[in-house]
Design a protein around this motif. Structure first.
Motif, PDB file in Angstrom:
ATOM      1  N   ALA A  42       0.813  -1.221   0.000  1.00  0.00           N
ATOM      2  CA  ALA A  42       0.000   0.000   0.000  1.00  0.00           C
ATOM      3  C   ALA A  42       0.849   1.277   0.000  1.00  0.00           C
ATOM      4  CB  ALA A  42      -0.924   0.001   1.213  1.00  0.00           C
ATOM      5  N   ASP A  43       2.147   1.148   0.181  1.00  0.00           N
ATOM      6  CA  ASP A  43       3.038   2.309   0.265  1.00  0.00           C
ATOM      7  C   ASP A  43       3.434   2.789  -1.135  1.00  0.00           C
ATOM      8  OD1 ASP A  43       4.840   4.233   1.193  1.00  0.00           O
ATOM      9  OD2 ASP A  43       6.456   2.774   1.497  1.00  0.00           O
ATOM     10  N   ARG A  44       3.190   4.075  -1.443  1.00  0.00           N
ATOM     11  CA  ARG A  44       3.635   4.649  -2.720  1.00  0.00           C
ATOM     12  C   ARG A  44       5.147   4.679  -2.781  1.00  0.00           C
ATOM     13  NH1 ARG A  44      -0.364   7.986  -1.336  1.00  0.00           N
ATOM     14  NH2 ARG A  44       1.051   9.611  -0.640  1.00  0.00           N
ATOM     15  N   GLY A  45       5.773   4.826  -1.641  1.00  0.00           N
ATOM     16  CA  GLY A  45       7.216   4.723  -1.540  1.00  0.00           C
ATOM     17  C   GLY A  45       7.977   6.004  -1.744  1.00  0.00           C
ATOM     18  N   GLN A  46       9.236   5.813  -2.040  1.00  0.00           N
ATOM     19  CA  GLN A  46      10.149   6.927  -2.230  1.00  0.00           C
ATOM     20  C   GLN A  46      10.994   6.683  -3.476  1.00  0.00           C
ATOM     21  OE1 GLN A  46      12.073   6.260   1.562  1.00  0.00           O
ATOM     22  NE2 GLN A  46      11.222   8.163   2.368  1.00  0.00           N
ATOM     23  N   ALA A  47      11.335   7.769  -4.140  1.00  0.00           N
ATOM     24  CA  ALA A  47      12.311   7.727  -5.229  1.00  0.00           C
ATOM     25  C   ALA A  47      13.659   8.018  -4.587  1.00  0.00           C
ATOM     26  CB  ALA A  47      11.978   8.772  -6.286  1.00  0.00           C
ATOM     27  N   VAL A  48      14.614   7.153  -4.861  1.00  0.00           N
ATOM     28  CA  VAL A  48      15.924   7.260  -4.227  1.00  0.00           C
ATOM     29  C   VAL A  48      17.007   7.247  -5.293  1.00  0.00           C
ATOM     30  CG1 VAL A  48      17.524   6.184  -2.583  1.00  0.00           C
ATOM     31  CG2 VAL A  48      15.053   6.000  -2.213  1.00  0.00           C
ATOM     32  N   ILE A  49      17.965   8.124  -5.147  1.00  0.00           N
ATOM     33  CA  ILE A  49      19.206   8.050  -5.910  1.00  0.00           C
ATOM     34  C   ILE A  49      20.278   7.673  -4.900  1.00  0.00           C
ATOM     35  CG2 ILE A  49      20.951   9.266  -7.266  1.00  0.00           C
ATOM     36  CD1 ILE A  49      18.318   8.882  -8.771  1.00  0.00           C
ATOM     37  N   ASP A  50      20.864   6.501  -5.082  1.00  0.00           N
ATOM     38  CA  ASP A  50      21.962   6.043  -4.240  1.00  0.00           C
ATOM     39  C   ASP A  50      23.237   6.110  -5.054  1.00  0.00           C
ATOM     40  OD1 ASP A  50      21.186   5.060  -1.554  1.00  0.00           O
ATOM     41  OD2 ASP A  50      19.853   3.740  -2.662  1.00  0.00           O
ATOM     42  N   ILE A  51      24.286   6.618  -4.446  1.00  0.00           N
ATOM     43  CA  ILE A  51      25.596   6.673  -5.087  1.00  0.00           C
ATOM     44  C   ILE A  51      26.581   5.958  -4.166  1.00  0.00           C
ATOM     45  CG2 ILE A  51      27.411   8.142  -6.031  1.00  0.00           C
ATOM     46  CD1 ILE A  51      25.260  10.410  -6.130  1.00  0.00           C
ATOM     47  N   PHE A  52      27.258   4.972  -4.716  1.00  0.00           N
ATOM     48  CA  PHE A  52      28.243   4.207  -3.962  1.00  0.00           C
ATOM     49  C   PHE A  52      29.617   4.387  -4.590  1.00  0.00           C
ATOM     50  CE2 PHE A  52      24.253   2.007  -3.328  1.00  0.00           C
ATOM     51  CZ  PHE A  52      24.251   1.722  -1.979  1.00  0.00           C
ATOM     52  N   ARG A  53      30.635   4.529  -3.749  1.00  0.00           N
ATOM     53  CA  ARG A  53      32.014   4.530  -4.231  1.00  0.00           C
ATOM     54  C   ARG A  53      32.629   3.182  -3.882  1.00  0.00           C
ATOM     55  NH1 ARG A  53      37.175   6.028  -2.432  1.00  0.00           N
ATOM     56  NH2 ARG A  53      36.370   6.811  -0.443  1.00  0.00           N
ATOM     57  N   VAL A  54      33.233   2.559  -4.888  1.00  0.00           N
ATOM     58  CA  VAL A  54      33.831   1.235  -4.732  1.00  0.00           C
ATOM     59  C   VAL A  54      35.340   1.359  -4.878  1.00  0.00           C
ATOM     60  CG1 VAL A  54      33.913  -1.116  -5.638  1.00  0.00           C
ATOM     61  CG2 VAL A  54      31.745   0.152  -5.670  1.00  0.00           C
ATOM     62  N   GLN A  55      36.050   0.694  -3.972  1.00  0.00           N
ATOM     63  CA  GLN A  55      37.515   0.690  -4.028  1.00  0.00           C
ATOM     64  C   GLN A  55      38.010  -0.699  -3.675  1.00  0.00           C
ATOM     65  OE1 GLN A  55      39.282   3.407  -1.228  1.00  0.00           O
ATOM     66  NE2 GLN A  55      41.263   3.350  -2.242  1.00  0.00           N
ATOM     67  N   ASP A  56      38.803  -1.284  -4.551  1.00  0.00           N
ATOM     68  CA  ASP A  56      39.390  -2.606  -4.324  1.00  0.00           C
ATOM     69  C   ASP A  56      38.337  -3.656  -3.962  1.00  0.00           C
ATOM     70  OD1 ASP A  56      41.939  -1.509  -4.813  1.00  0.00           O
ATOM     71  OD2 ASP A  56      42.160  -0.942  -2.694  1.00  0.00           O
ATOM     72  N   GLY A  57      37.214  -3.649  -4.668  1.00  0.00           N
ATOM     73  CA  GLY A  57      36.182  -4.658  -4.453  1.00  0.00           C
ATOM     74  C   GLY A  57      35.336  -4.475  -3.210  1.00  0.00           C
ATOM     75  N   LYS A  58      35.404  -3.311  -2.594  1.00  0.00           N
ATOM     76  CA  LYS A  58      34.611  -3.022  -1.391  1.00  0.00           C
ATOM     77  C   LYS A  58      33.847  -1.717  -1.580  1.00  0.00           C
ATOM     78  CE  LYS A  58      36.177  -6.220   1.543  1.00  0.00           C
ATOM     79  NZ  LYS A  58      35.332  -7.192   2.218  1.00  0.00           N
ATOM     80  N   ILE A  59      32.658  -1.659  -1.004  1.00  0.00           N
ATOM     81  CA  ILE A  59      31.883  -0.420  -0.965  1.00  0.00           C
ATOM     82  C   ILE A  59      32.460   0.407   0.174  1.00  0.00           C
ATOM     83  CG2 ILE A  59      29.614   0.589  -0.543  1.00  0.00           C
ATOM     84  CD1 ILE A  59      28.438  -2.020  -1.777  1.00  0.00           C
TER      85      ILE A  59
END
Length: 159
Positions: A121-138
Motif C-alpha cells: 500500500a506504500d507509494r514509496g520513495q524515489a531514491v538516488i543512491d551513489i556508492f564509491r567502490v575501491q578494491d572490491g569493497k563499498i
C-alpha cells in the motif's frame, strides 16, 4: 587594410573558447575502465538486492569496508553501525523493498535509481543512491530521497 580591426561575433569567440577548452580537458582525462566499472556495478547491484530486498544484512555486508563512510545524516559511519542500523530497521519493517529501476557508473562511482517501498500500500520513495567502490569493497555512500506524491503536477512518473 593594414591595422584594421575586424569585428568577430561574441558567440563565435565563446564557441571557439569552449571547443578548445573541452578538447584540452578530454586530452587530459583518464581513460575509463569499462570492465572495472561493470564489475563495480555488479558488486553494488548484488549487494543492494541481498541487503535491501532479501534482508541478508550480514551476508551482503561482506562487501562493505570496515571504515565505510556514510553521507546519509540518519545512518552512522562504519560497517558495524551501518549493519546494526539496518538490522533493526528490517526487523521493524519486514515488508521493506527497494527495486532498482536503473543503474550507471562513472569511474569508481555506481549510481542507482530506486523505488523503495514499505509494503504494497506504500507509494514509496524515489531514491538516488551513489556508492564509491575501491578494491572490491563499498567504501562510501550518498543518497537523495524524495517521497512519491499521491498527485503530481504532470503525468510523468518518478521512475
Amino acid at each position: 587594410m593594414k591595422g584594421a580591426i575586424r569585428w568577430v561575433s561574441p558567440v563565435l569567440l565563446a564557441g571557439s573558447f569552449l571547443l578548445s577548452t573541452n578538447a584540452a580537458l578530454a586530452a587530459n582525462s583518464p581513460t575509463r575502465d569499462v570492465v572495472q566499472e561493470e564489475s563495480n556495478r555488479t558488486l553494488v547491484v548484488n549487494f543492494y538486492d541481498s541487503f535491501f530486498n532479501k534482508h541478508q544484512v550480514q551476508e551482503a555486508a561482506t562487501v562493505v569496508a570496515q571504515d565505510y563512510i556514510q553521507h546519509n545524516p540518519e545512518v552512522p559511519d562504519g560497517k558495524a553501525p551501518f549493519v546494526g542500523y539496518f538490522s533493526g530497521y528490517f526487523k521493524e519493517n519486514p515488508q521493506s523493498r527497494a527495486r532498482i529501476v536503473r543503474s550507471a557508473t562513472d569511474g569508481d562511482l555506481v549510481y542507482l535509481h530506486v523505488h523503495s517501498t514499505n509494503g504494497k500500500a506504500d507509494r514509496g520513495q524515489a531514491v538516488i543512491d551513489i556508492f564509491r567502490v575501491q578494491d572490491g569493497k563499498i567504501v562510501e555512500h550518498w543518497d537523495v530521497i524524495q517521497a512519491v506524491p499521491e498527485q503530481a503536477a504532470n503525468s510523468n512518473t518518478m521512475f
